[in-house]
Design a protein around this motif. Structure first.
Motif: not given
Length: 144
Positions: A81-90
């Motif tokens: 379960n990796l943590e992904y950076q979304l385009p909005n910074g979240q």
């Protein structure tokens, strides 16, 4: 300890003391859902094997360059379960740490990156990441 699906998950798991055991918890290790146990309870080993083949076909049908799946393994969410950076910074995690998923890792030829795939009854996830899961990027996340 052997699980409902027949895989000896406990001998390889670093968190077996937290789990409770597959058989003892009715296929809900760590309090989550195990896709294998759920499938077997629903339709037996034939459905279990069928679902695995269907998921392999679904991943391969995505047409992603250099992604060809030949097998899937059962993995705990807390490993994949990796943590992904979304385009909005979240930042977002798409899987549940306490669930068990069908998954695999495929090296991308000519690259230091890999594809990671994960699936359950509801979703397919394909991501790309560097060594140790660094800089993960979502390639496909879709409802099945």
């Amino acid at each position: 300890m052997i699980s409902i699906c027949g895989v000896d998950c406990c001998s390889e798991c670093s968190r077996k003391d937290d789990c409770g055991g597959c058989v003892k918890t009715g296929g809900q290790p760590f309090g989550g859902k195990c896709i294998a146990a759920e499938c077997i309870k629903r339709g037996g080993f034939e459905e279990f094997q069928n679902l695995k083949q269907v998921l392999i076909a679904e991943f391969n049908a995505l047409g992603i360059k250099d992604l060809h799946i030949t097998d899937l393994n059962l993995m705990n969410g807390f490993y994949i379960n990796l943590e992904y950076q979304l385009p909005n910074g979240q930042s977002v995690k798409l899987l549940e740490d306490n669930n068990v998923y069908w998954s695999n890792q495929i090296e991308i030829p000519g690259s230091d990156r890999c594809y990671g795939v994960a699936a359950d009854d509801n979703y397919l996830l394909v991501c790309e990441y560097g060594c140790g899961g660094v800089e993960p990027q979502i390639i496909v996340y879709k409802k099945r």
